[in-house]
Design a protein around this motif. Structure first.
Motif, PDB file in Angstrom:
ATOM      1  N   VAL A 656       0.830  -1.211   0.000  1.00 49.49           N
ATOM      2  CA  VAL A 656       0.000   0.000   0.000  1.00 49.49           C
ATOM      3  C   VAL A 656       0.863   1.259   0.000  1.00 49.49           C
ATOM      4  O   VAL A 656       0.536   2.258  -0.648  1.00 49.49           O
ATOM      5  N   SER A 657       1.984   1.212   0.700  1.00 48.13           N
ATOM      6  CA  SER A 657       2.853   2.398   0.796  1.00 48.13           C
ATOM      7  C   SER A 657       3.443   2.790  -0.551  1.00 48.13           C
ATOM      8  O   SER A 657       3.890   3.924  -0.734  1.00 48.13           O
ATOM      9  N   ALA A 661       0.811   7.691  -0.153  1.00 47.27           N
ATOM     10  CA  ALA A 661       1.751   8.285   0.806  1.00 47.27           C
ATOM     11  C   ALA A 661       1.041   9.146   1.843  1.00 47.27           C
ATOM     12  O   ALA A 661       1.587   9.411   2.908  1.00 47.27           O
ATOM     13  N   THR A 662      -0.175   9.592   1.532  1.00 46.86           N
ATOM     14  CA  THR A 662      -0.863  10.540   2.412  1.00 46.86           C
ATOM     15  C   THR A 662      -2.319  10.150   2.596  1.00 46.86           C
ATOM     16  O   THR A 662      -2.892   9.377   1.812  1.00 46.86           O
ATOM     17  N   ASP A 663      -2.937  10.730   3.622  1.00 46.76           N
ATOM     18  CA  ASP A 663      -4.374  10.545   3.834  1.00 46.76           C
ATOM     19  C   ASP A 663      -5.148  11.083   2.641  1.00 46.76           C
ATOM     20  O   ASP A 663      -6.160  10.500   2.222  1.00 46.76           O
ATOM     21  N   LYS A 695     -13.254   3.864   8.989  1.00 44.54           N
ATOM     22  CA  LYS A 695     -13.373   4.897   7.958  1.00 44.54           C
ATOM     23  C   LYS A 695     -12.188   4.753   7.009  1.00 44.54           C
ATOM     24  O   LYS A 695     -11.048   4.634   7.455  1.00 44.54           O
ATOM     25  N   LEU A 696     -12.462   4.777   5.735  1.00 42.51           N
ATOM     26  CA  LEU A 696     -11.369   4.633   4.771  1.00 42.51           C
ATOM     27  C   LEU A 696     -10.813   6.020   4.451  1.00 42.51           C
ATOM     28  O   LEU A 696     -11.122   6.626   3.422  1.00 42.51           O
ATOM     29  N   ASN A 697     -10.014   6.521   5.391  1.00 41.77           N
ATOM     30  CA  ASN A 697      -9.492   7.886   5.239  1.00 41.77           C
ATOM     31  C   ASN A 697      -7.997   8.009   5.492  1.00 41.77           C
ATOM     32  O   ASN A 697      -7.450   9.104   5.449  1.00 41.77           O
ATOM     33  N   PRO A 699      -3.984   5.719   4.992  1.00 42.18           N
ATOM     34  CA  PRO A 699      -3.304   4.491   4.540  1.00 42.18           C
ATOM     35  C   PRO A 699      -3.346   3.406   5.606  1.00 42.18           C
ATOM     36  O   PRO A 699      -3.474   2.218   5.279  1.00 42.18           O
ATOM     37  N   GLN A 700      -3.241   3.792   6.887  1.00 41.97           N
ATOM     38  CA  GLN A 700      -3.257   2.811   7.967  1.00 41.97           C
ATOM     39  C   GLN A 700      -4.578   2.027   7.984  1.00 41.97           C
ATOM     40  O   GLN A 700      -4.595   0.806   8.174  1.00 41.97           O
ATOM     41  N   ASN A 701      -5.693   2.749   7.791  1.00 43.55           N
ATOM     42  CA  ASN A 701      -6.984   2.064   7.778  1.00 43.55           C
ATOM     43  C   ASN A 701      -7.136   1.160   6.556  1.00 43.55           C
ATOM     44  O   ASN A 701      -7.711   0.074   6.643  1.00 43.55           O
ATOM     45  N   LEU A 702      -6.625   1.610   5.431  1.00 43.07           N
ATOM     46  CA  LEU A 702      -6.660   0.759   4.243  1.00 43.07           C
ATOM     47  C   LEU A 702      -5.847  -0.512   4.464  1.00 43.07           C
ATOM     48  O   LEU A 702      -6.282  -1.615   4.094  1.00 43.07           O
ATOM     49  N   ILE A 703      -4.687  -0.374   5.062  1.00 45.22           N
ATOM     50  CA  ILE A 703      -3.843  -1.538   5.370  1.00 45.22           C
ATOM     51  C   ILE A 703      -4.593  -2.507   6.276  1.00 45.22           C
ATOM     52  O   ILE A 703      -4.600  -3.727   6.056  1.00 45.22           O
ATOM     53  N   HIS A 704      -5.271  -1.955   7.285  1.00 42.60           N
ATOM     54  CA  HIS A 704      -5.981  -2.807   8.242  1.00 42.60           C
ATOM     55  C   HIS A 704      -7.150  -3.522   7.563  1.00 42.60           C
ATOM     56  O   HIS A 704      -7.350  -4.734   7.760  1.00 42.60           O
ATOM     57  N   ILE A 705      -7.909  -2.804   6.754  1.00 40.92           N
ATOM     58  CA  ILE A 705      -9.050  -3.394   6.051  1.00 40.92           C
ATOM     59  C   ILE A 705      -8.586  -4.528   5.146  1.00 40.92           C
ATOM     60  O   ILE A 705      -9.138  -5.640   5.173  1.00 40.92           O
ATOM     61  N   CYS A 706      -7.569  -4.273   4.338  1.00 38.76           N
ATOM     62  CA  CYS A 706      -7.081  -5.292   3.400  1.00 38.76           C
ATOM     63  C   CYS A 706      -6.469  -6.479   4.122  1.00 38.76           C
ATOM     64  O   CYS A 706      -6.618  -7.634   3.691  1.00 38.76           O
ATOM     65  N   SER A 707      -5.780  -6.225   5.233  1.00 37.52           N
ATOM     66  CA  SER A 707      -5.186  -7.317   6.009  1.00 37.52           C
ATOM     67  C   SER A 707      -6.268  -8.238   6.557  1.00 37.52           C
ATOM     68  O   SER A 707      -6.120  -9.473   6.544  1.00 37.52           O
ATOM     69  N   ILE A 708      -7.377  -7.667   7.030  1.00 39.92           N
ATOM     70  CA  ILE A 708      -8.476  -8.482   7.563  1.00 39.92           C
ATOM     71  C   ILE A 708      -9.092  -9.329   6.456  1.00 39.92           C
ATOM     72  O   ILE A 708      -9.368 -10.520   6.643  1.00 39.92           O
ATOM     73  N   ILE A 709      -9.310  -8.729   5.289  1.00 40.68           N
ATOM     74  CA  ILE A 709      -9.898  -9.485   4.176  1.00 40.68           C
ATOM     75  C   ILE A 709      -8.985 -10.639   3.777  1.00 40.68           C
ATOM     76  O   ILE A 709      -9.437 -11.787   3.609  1.00 40.68           O
ATOM     77  N   ILE A 710      -7.693 -10.366   3.641  1.00 40.28           N
ATOM     78  CA  ILE A 710      -6.747 -11.413   3.222  1.00 40.28           C
ATOM     79  C   ILE A 710      -6.626 -12.490   4.291  1.00 40.28           C
ATOM     80  O   ILE A 710      -6.632 -13.696   3.987  1.00 40.28           O
ATOM     81  N   TRP A 711      -6.509 -12.093   5.557  1.00 38.58           N
ATOM     82  CA  TRP A 711      -6.436 -13.059   6.657  1.00 38.58           C
ATOM     83  C   TRP A 711      -7.668 -13.977   6.652  1.00 38.58           C
ATOM     84  O   TRP A 711      -7.552 -15.198   6.760  1.00 38.58           O
ATOM     85  N   THR A 712      -8.850 -13.386   6.527  1.00 41.75           N
ATOM     86  CA  THR A 712     -10.089 -14.161   6.583  1.00 41.75           C
ATOM     87  C   THR A 712     -10.169 -15.151   5.430  1.00 41.75           C
ATOM     88  O   THR A 712     -10.542 -16.316   5.622  1.00 41.75           O
TER      89      THR A 712
END
Length: 865
Positions: A656-657, A661-663, A695-697, A699-712
């Motif tokens: 994602v990085s 790079a920014t919100d 809230k998808l606002n 990069p950290q939240n995007l990382i967390h959302i995608c990590s949960i989907i992939i983990w699941t």
């Protein structure tokens, strides 16, 4: 971006098209056209398989006659209207059957495009199929593009006759762009393709469609056939909330206009059903064959001999086998997976492979230590909780269900606490609970009114011993109050015993717990929490993230075959009268129960660290690895899982990085914002107002959302799926059904508790036919396909041209190899007693890699079975 333009007029761009022709691939076509039931299906399949080589040549011959045409689309030059310039239509040329890089049953063709510098660099291509039969387009590779070199297009899509499409089929280069950075000439094409995938939300879907849309679960019942087969609509109401499934648009049933009429085949977007002649097709259609043809034969065969009399009869499934009547054996499918599962031979014997749980010891499953260990390292290791209050309380509505507080007393526990008080054990984080009370109690009246089911809602309290193992202290068995739900429960507390009738009652009490756990596992931990909750993300991703989008490239491998297997499940597994209803305790209330559990589902709690903390199995500790400290050090699922989770999260962060790079970059990504909004508000619309949605606002939240989907989709599903047969294939260890309550003193059945504990146990748990149903299915579900793609792998090395992304992915793969070696090392550490246990069965289910078959290991990228 694309390199410097150059080259003179008249230059030829050489290309290679890789595809697979329908006569090689289309398993579904064989199934739908072959006659004679399962036997005919299998004959058709083998006929196709035997003609594979000739079929490729025949397909290639047809293609030579100018039947497939391509047109390049420029990414750097426009047509005067701002859209990418479209080149001249060009047909496939020479057949290249010996290309060394071809995959299994793939076919390659030359193609040459006229090019000059006024066209620029290709960024997409149109393709038209003028044949009646569809084909599976794998890839296009362009070479010798002046001052640029090679360009890859990864396609993986079915292409039907051009008349089937309102818009010509288009494929994009393997580059990655957030929407705002898309080359201007490709912007229109990017938007149009997403519009095509969304459709207009009307009409019944055709097999050739590629349209992704949402619907409720209104296709599980069959009210037109029988009132007993009517089922409530799940989703779209507060009474029965549920994740959404893929919309099919079938006609409503006659008796219930809210429900779809069943069909022999359930539509899924065409590219979700790869249809390769591969093991997973045999596996999934093996399930269909079992449900429709094979198991009904067994039901008639075992109708007069429905009981096991002793434990050796159950082991006979794996050792001597069961002799079958001639008419039954003649109707068993010759599908390879069916033949391998049943091991039928000339002596008409039905024989299953021995499950791992009895491969070393035939009786260790009966021990209290193994009973407790499987809550940490078994097929459902994600439910046990640390006990944090005593007595345990219920979350059921007291105005409806009365006081449901546990009746287990301190005295019940302290006799086995080694001198500790309950308070001391609680404060020392020594007490744990497997709580199946609230999920089952509201349904028990309905369940116990069924002709084949009698059970209790259970609570099990366990003690963490100094050696790291769990010792069960008490099991509470609860029934609804005979005067009404508002009067609470009628409960009985069973304590460990090793002699006489009491020892058999303790064995039965553990069986009631395991049956609850088996049903909760299959319906909630497995089906609901992985299969059903991921499907809305599959749909939203395809509707709103272009194949050029970096997050599409990140997530799409984790969706492979999920809509396919879910569609099959709705046809044969979780449907009214299907395999789950036949062999699991809740019967017709099975999926409805999972709807009740979905009410309290929380997306962010699917992250493993959050789940462990919520269950009290870990305590937040910033100084510890993963930011938490486990309460039970030797908790195999958590120990292995946390390393996999961290590897996934690190990979997602690295990836994602590269693009955000920014919100502000997150907030301005129009595709990304629409994707997340729709996944929440439509895909999980019944829970859309919950405050816990991220809230998808940032990069950290995007990382967390995608990590949960992939983990699941990967590790969590692997953890709750691939141990099903190794543990549950021995029905004594994980029965799915109890058929009577504990006998009352003074009855013949009670006397049997002392005189013949094996018969008493077998008359209580799953019967012979239901056991065969269960074993047949879970062995299929526990298998890996030959072409499975595992975590840290991709099915095409050219999935992106971004060198940094490829390097980050290689780092992820290397990390998973390290983790695999660490898991193997832990399994050889004899001080970690929960990793192997009395059954001598190492915890291998989270080892990332696997071979084909029933291996009890391996983390596929996606929920593909």
């Amino acid at each position: 971006m694309f390199g410097i333009l150059g080259g003179g007029k008249g230059h030829k761009i050489k290309g290679t098209v890789v595809l697979m022709t329908k006569n090689v691939l289309d398993f579904n076509e064989v199934v739908s056209t072959a006659g004679g039931g399962v036997l005919g299906i299998a004959g058709g399949i083998f006929g196709t398989a035997n003609k594979v080589v000739g079929g490729i040549v025949d397909g290639a011959t047809a293609i030579f006659s100018r039947n497939i045409a391509l047109q390049l689309v420029s990414a750097t030059k426009t047509d005067g209207l701002g859209n990418g310039k479209v080149g001249k239509q060009t047909f496939l040329e020479n057949h290249l059957p010996s290309l060394p890089t071809l995959g299994d049953r793939q076919d390659a063709f030359n193609i040459s495009f006229e090019w000059d510098e006024s066209f620029g660099i290709p960024g997409a291509f149109y393709i038209k199929n003028f044949m009646q039969a569809e084909f599976f387009l794998v890839s296009l590779t362009l070479e010798d593009i002046p001052n640029h070199g090679t360009i890859h297009f990864v396609c993986n899509s079915w292409v039907y006759n051009a008349k089937n499409y309102k818009k010509d089929r288009i494929f994009f280069v393997n580059k990655t762009y957030v929407p705002s950075e898309t080359p201007t000439p490709l912007v229109k094409y990017r938007k149009e393709e997403l519009e095509n995938l969304r459709g207009d939300g009307t009409g019944q879907r055709k097999v050739s469609d590629r349209i992704y849309d949402y619907d409720v679960y209104n296709d599980l019942g069959n009210p037109d056939k029988s009132a007993d087969l009517a089922r409530p609509v799940l989703g779209g109401s507060s009474a029965y909330p549920y994740p959404r499934r893929g919309r099919t648009g079938r006609k409503a049933s006659k008796r219930d206009p809210k429900s779809e009429a069943p069909a022999s085949d359930t539509y899924i977007p065409r590219d979700e059903n790869f249809g390769h002649l591969k093991s997973s097709d045999f596996l999934t259609y093996g399930i269909k064959s079992l449900a429709q043809s094979v198991l009904p034969q067994f039901q008639s065969a075992f109708g007069l001999n429905a009981e096991f009399d002793k434990f050796d009869d159950v082991r006979g499934f794996f050792e001597g086998g069961i002799h079958l009547p001639t008419d039954v054996i003649s109707n068993i499918s010759p599908l390879p997976v069916i033949k391998e599962i049943f091991r039928t031979d000339g002596e008409q014997v039905l024989k299953f492979p021995p499950p791992h749980v009895i491969q070393v010891s035939k009786s260790a499953w009966m021990t209290d230590e193994e009973f407790g260990r499987e809550m940490l390292a078994g097929v459902n290791p994600c439910l046990i909780q640390r006990l944090q209050e005593f007595p345990p309380k219920s979350k059921l509505d007291a105005s409806v269900y009365g006081d449901q507080t546990s009746t287990i007393t301190k005295e019940n526990l302290e006799i086995n606490l080694g001198g500790l008080t309950v308070e001391e054990a609680l404060n020392g984080n020594k007490l744990f609970i497997l709580d199946h009370h609230d999920a089952f109690l509201p349904y028990l009246r309905k369940i116990n009114d069924l002709p084949t089911a009698k059970s209790y809602a259970t609570r099990t309290i366990l003690f963490l011993k100094d050696d790291g193992t769990l010792k069960p202290l008490a099991i509470e068995l609860s029934l609804p109050h005979p005067r009404g739900d508002e009067f609470g429960a009628v409960s009985r507390v069973i304590l460990p015993a090793d002699q006489g009738a009491e020892s058999t009652i303790w064995l039965l009490a553990k069986a009631y717990v395991v049956v609850n756990d088996s049903c909760y596992h299959q319906l909630m931990s497995h089906w609901l929490n992985t299969h059903a909750t991921i499907e809305p993300f599959v749909i939203a991703t395809n509707r709103h993230l272009s194949v050029l989008h970096p997050i599409y490239k990140l997530l799409s491998p984790h969706y492979r075959d999920t809509m396919n297997i879910n569609g099959l499940a709705r046809q044969s597994l979780i449907n009214a009268g299907g395999i789950i209803e036949q062999s699991f305790l809740p019967g017709p209330f099975s999926v409805e129960m999972s709807s009740a559990v979905y009410k309290s589902w929380v997306f962010t709690d699917q992250a493993l660290p959050a789940d462990l903390i919520k269950r009290g199995m870990a305590i937040e500790d910033p100084s510890s690895p993963h930011g938490l400290r486990l309460v039970i050090d030797d908790y195999p699922y958590a120990v292995d899982g946390l390393e996999i989770w961290s590897a996934i999260q690190s990979w997602v962060k690295d990836y994602v990085s590269l693009y955000y790079a920014t919100d502000d970059a997150i907030k301005k990504d129009t595709e990304l914002q629409t994707w997340w909004k729709e996944a929440v508000e439509k895909g999980h619309g019944d829970l859309k107002d919950k405050p816990w949605w991220p809230k998808l606002n940032t990069p950290q939240n995007l990382i967390h959302i995608c990590s949960i989907i992939i983990w699941t989709a990967s590790a969590l599903h692997a953890a709750v799926n691939f141990g099903q047969y190794p543990y549950g294939g021995y029905i004594l260890n994980r029965p799915t059904l109890t058929r009577r309550l504990i006998p009352e003193p003074g009855t013949k059945e009670y006397d049997e508790l002392s005189s013949n504990h094996q018969k008493a146990y077998l008359r209580t748990i799953t019967g012979k036919y239901e056991a065969i149903v269960d074993l047949s299915v879970i062995e299929i579900l526990s298998r890996h396909a030959s072409d499975e793609v595992y975590l840290g792998q991709r099915d095409n090395p050219n999935w992106t041209d971004d060198t940094k992304a490829l390097q980050a992915f290689q780092k992820f793969g290397n990390k998973l190899k390290e983790i695999e070696n660490k898991i193997l090392g832990r399994n050889n550490n004899s001080s970690l007693r929960n990793r192997v246990g009395p059954v001598k069965m190492p915890y291998t289910v989270l080892l990332p890699t696997s071979k084909e078959g029933l291996t009890f290991r391996g983390i596929p990228n996606s929920i593909s079975i």
